[in-house]
Design an enzyme around this catalytic site. Structure first.
Site, short mmCIF file in Angstrom:
data_model
loop_
_atom_site.label_atom_id
_atom_site.label_comp_id
_atom_site.label_asym_id
_atom_site.label_seq_id
_atom_site.Cartn_x
_atom_site.Cartn_y
_atom_site.Cartn_z
N ASP A 131 0.82 -1.20 0.00
CA ASP A 131 0.00 0.00 0.00
C ASP A 131 0.87 1.27 0.00
O ASP A 131 0.51 2.25 0.63
CB ASP A 131 -0.87 -0.07 1.28
CG ASP A 131 -1.93 1.01 1.34
OD1 ASP A 131 -2.31 1.51 0.27
OD2 ASP A 131 -2.36 1.36 2.46
N CYS A 185 -19.77 -12.53 -7.35
CA CYS A 185 -20.76 -11.73 -6.61
C CYS A 185 -22.18 -12.14 -7.02
O CYS A 185 -23.10 -12.03 -6.22
CB CYS A 185 -20.56 -10.23 -6.89
SG CYS A 185 -19.28 -9.49 -5.86
N CYS A 188 -26.00 -10.89 -5.75
CA CYS A 188 -25.93 -10.31 -4.40
C CYS A 188 -25.78 -8.78 -4.48
O CYS A 188 -25.08 -8.27 -5.36
CB CYS A 188 -24.74 -10.91 -3.67
SG CYS A 188 -24.45 -10.22 -2.04
N CYS A 191 -23.69 -5.48 0.00
CA CYS A 191 -22.80 -4.35 0.35
C CYS A 191 -23.41 -3.03 -0.11
O CYS A 191 -23.34 -2.02 0.61
CB CYS A 191 -21.41 -4.56 -0.25
SG CYS A 191 -21.41 -4.85 -2.02
N CYS A 195 -24.39 -0.04 2.70
CA CYS A 195 -23.51 1.13 2.83
C CYS A 195 -24.33 2.33 3.28
O CYS A 195 -25.24 2.78 2.57
CB CYS A 195 -22.81 1.43 1.50
SG CYS A 195 -21.81 2.93 1.61
N CYS A 212 -17.21 7.69 1.15
CA CYS A 212 -16.89 6.50 1.95
C CYS A 212 -16.40 6.91 3.35
O CYS A 212 -15.56 7.81 3.49
CB CYS A 212 -15.84 5.67 1.21
SG CYS A 212 -15.29 4.24 2.15
N CYS A 239 -14.19 1.82 8.25
CA CYS A 239 -15.55 1.27 8.27
C CYS A 239 -15.47 -0.16 7.72
O CYS A 239 -14.78 -0.40 6.72
CB CYS A 239 -16.45 2.13 7.38
SG CYS A 239 -18.04 1.39 6.95
N CYS A 242 -19.26 -2.92 4.63
CA CYS A 242 -19.42 -3.66 3.37
C CYS A 242 -18.60 -4.95 3.36
O CYS A 242 -18.73 -5.76 2.44
CB CYS A 242 -19.12 -2.78 2.15
SG CYS A 242 -17.50 -2.03 2.15
N CYS A 246 -20.75 -9.04 3.74
CA CYS A 246 -20.45 -9.85 2.55
C CYS A 246 -20.48 -11.35 2.89
O CYS A 246 -19.76 -11.81 3.78
CB CYS A 246 -19.08 -9.47 1.99
SG CYS A 246 -18.65 -10.44 0.54
S1 SF4 Z 1 -21.71 -8.28 -0.40
FE1 SF4 Z 1 -19.90 -9.35 -1.21
S2 SF4 Z 1 -20.71 -10.91 -2.61
FE2 SF4 Z 1 -22.35 -9.48 -2.21
S3 SF4 Z 1 -22.20 -8.00 -3.91
FE3 SF4 Z 1 -21.04 -7.15 -2.21
S4 SF4 Z 1 -18.95 -7.81 -2.55
FE4 SF4 Z 1 -20.25 -9.11 -3.84
S1 SF4 Z 2 -16.34 1.15 3.85
FE1 SF4 Z 2 -18.35 1.74 4.70
S2 SF4 Z 2 -18.80 3.74 3.80
FE2 SF4 Z 2 -17.14 2.83 2.58
S3 SF4 Z 2 -18.18 1.78 0.92
FE3 SF4 Z 2 -17.94 0.25 2.54
S4 SF4 Z 2 -19.86 0.39 3.74
FE4 SF4 Z 2 -19.72 2.23 2.46
#
Ligand code: SF4
Ligand code: SF4
Length: 311
Positions: A131, A185, A188, A191, A195, A212, A239, A242, A246
Site C-alpha cells: 500500500d 458476486c 448479491c 454491500c 452502505c 466512503c 468502516c 461492506c 459480505c
Molecule cells: S456483499 Fe460481497 S458478494 Fe455481495 S455483492 Fe457485495 S462484494 Fe459481492
Molecule cells: S467502507 Fe463503509 S462507507 Fe465505505 S463503501 Fe464500505 S460500507 Fe460504504
C-alpha cells in the site's frame, strides 16, 4: 533454478512467513485497467486524494515503476479476528487497525522473502510494496488468480473473504503465471444495500471515495461535511460494513499474527474513555499503529462528529 522451481520456492517461503496465498503475473501495461482508472479520475471519484492522479504511467505499467521488471507477485496476509470492542456504544475502529501497523509488519516479511530469494535464486532487481506505491494492488491480485474485485470494490477470495492485506513484489525474473480469477458476486447486492452513505454505485464495482466513511475518517483533512450526520454508524476510524455483510466473509478464519492482536486496553475502551481521550493517551494507545495516520486531532474530530450527531 528453473522458472518452475523459482515459483515453487517463492510460494513455499511466502507461506512460511505467514502469507496465505501468493499469485504471479507477467509485468505489462494494463490497458483495460488504465481506461477504467482514467474514467474514475475524470469523474472526480478520488475526492481530495489528489495523489491518486500522480504517476499515472507508473500506476498502470509496472515496467515503468521498476525498469526491466518481468513479473508482479501478489501476496495476501490475513488480519481477520472475531474479537470486538467491548462497549457496543464506543466509537468503532476498522478491524485492520486493531494491532500493529500492517505497513511495518508485512513489509518486514517481504524484505525477508526478498533476501531469501536473492540467496536462493541469485541477483534479482526488484522492489516490494505494501500500500505504499502507485500499484493497482487489487487488479494485480485479480490477474494473479487470488480473487475477484467485488461490487464493494474490495478483493474477495473464495477461501477467506476479504479481511486481508495485499502486498506486491515487482521483479526482473520470470515465473509460472496464474490465470485471472472470475467474479462470484452474482446477484448479491448486500454491500450496496448496507452502505450507509451510498458510496457504492447502485450497480456496484464503483466507489465514490468522497462518500466512503474510510475516506471521511482517515483521508479527509477538513471538517466532515454535515450531509454525513447520522450516517457514520458509529465509525471513528475506517468502516467495515461492506465487509461485515459480505457472505464470502463467513469463510474468514482468525489470523495468527501476534503483532495484529489488539491490546486489552484498546478493546476495553468505553464510549466515555474515547470522549476523554487526550494526546498523551492517544500516543500510548496507538504506538506503532496505523491509526497514527489521522493524528490525535483527526481522531478527536471524528469522535466529536459522532458525539455531536448523537446529541
Ligand atoms: S456483499 Fe460481497 S458478494 Fe455481495 S455483492 Fe457485495 S462484494 Fe459481492
Ligand atoms: S467502507 Fe463503509 S462507507 Fe465505505 S463503501 Fe464500505 S460500507 Fe460504504
Amino acid at each position: 533454478m528453473t522458472t518452475q522451481a523459482n515459483t515453487r520456492f517463492v510460494r513455499q517461503e511466502a507461506e512460511k512467513l505467514g502469507f496465505f496465498q501468493v499469485g504471479f503475473s507477467k509485468a505489462e501495461f494494463m490497458s483495460e485497467e488504465a481506461k477504467r482508472l482514467e474514467a474514475w479520475l475524470n469523474q472526480g471519484r478520488q475526492a481530495k486524494m489528489s495523489y491518486l492522479e500522480n504517476h499515472f504511467d507508473k500506476r498502470v505499467d509496472p515496467t515503468k515503476l521498476v525498469p526491466g521488471s518481468k513479473s508482479v507477485i501478489s501476496f495476501l496476509y490475513n488480519y481477520y479476528t472475531p474479537l470486538k470492542q467491548e462497549d457496543d456504544h464506543a466509537p468503532k475502529l476498522a478491524m485492520y487497525a486493531y494491532g500493529r501497523d500492517y505497513h511495518k509488519v508485512v513489509k518486514k516479511k517481504l524484505k525477508i522473502l526478498f533476501q531469501k530469494m536473492t540467496a536462493e535464486i541469485g541477483a534479482i532487481n526488484g522492489r516490494y510494496f505494501v500500500d505504499s506505491a502507485p500499484v493497482l494492488e487489487r487488479d494485480w491480485a485479480k490477474r494473479s488468480g487470488l480473487g475477484w474485485i467485488g461490487k464493494n470494490t474490495l478483493l474477495l477470495n473464495k477461501a477467506k473473504g476479504s479481511y486481508f492485506f495485499l502486498a506486491e513484489m515487482i521483479v526482473d525474473i520470470p515465473f509460472e503465471y496464474d490465470s485471472v480469477s472470475s467474479d462470484h458476486c452474482g446477484t448479491c447486492t448486500k454491500c450496496i444495500d448496507a452502505c450507509p452513505t451510498d458510496a457504492i454505485d447502485e450497480n456496484g464495482y464503483l466507489l465514490d471515495a468522497g462518500k466512503c466513511i474510510s475516506y471521511l475518517t482517515i483521508e479527509l483533512k477538513e471538517k466532515i461535511p454535515t450531509e454525513f450526520e447520522d450516517k457514520m454508524e458509529g465509525w471513528m476510524f475506517g468502516c467495515d460494513i461492506c465487509q461485515d455483510v459480505c457472505p464470502w466473509n463467513r469463510f474468514s478464519t482468525p489470523h495468527e499474527e501476534v503483532q495484529f492482536n489488539p491490546s486489552e486496553k484498546l478493546m476495553g475502551m468505553s464510549a466515555e474513555d474515547w470522549n476523554d481521550l487526550n494526546e498523551e493517551s492517544f500516543d500510548l494507545l496507538f504506538e506503532g499503529s496505523a491509526v497514527k495516520r489521522t493524528k490525535f486531532e483527526g481522531l478527536k474530530r471524528n469522535i466529536q462528529f459522532l458525539r455531536n450527531n448523537k446529541a
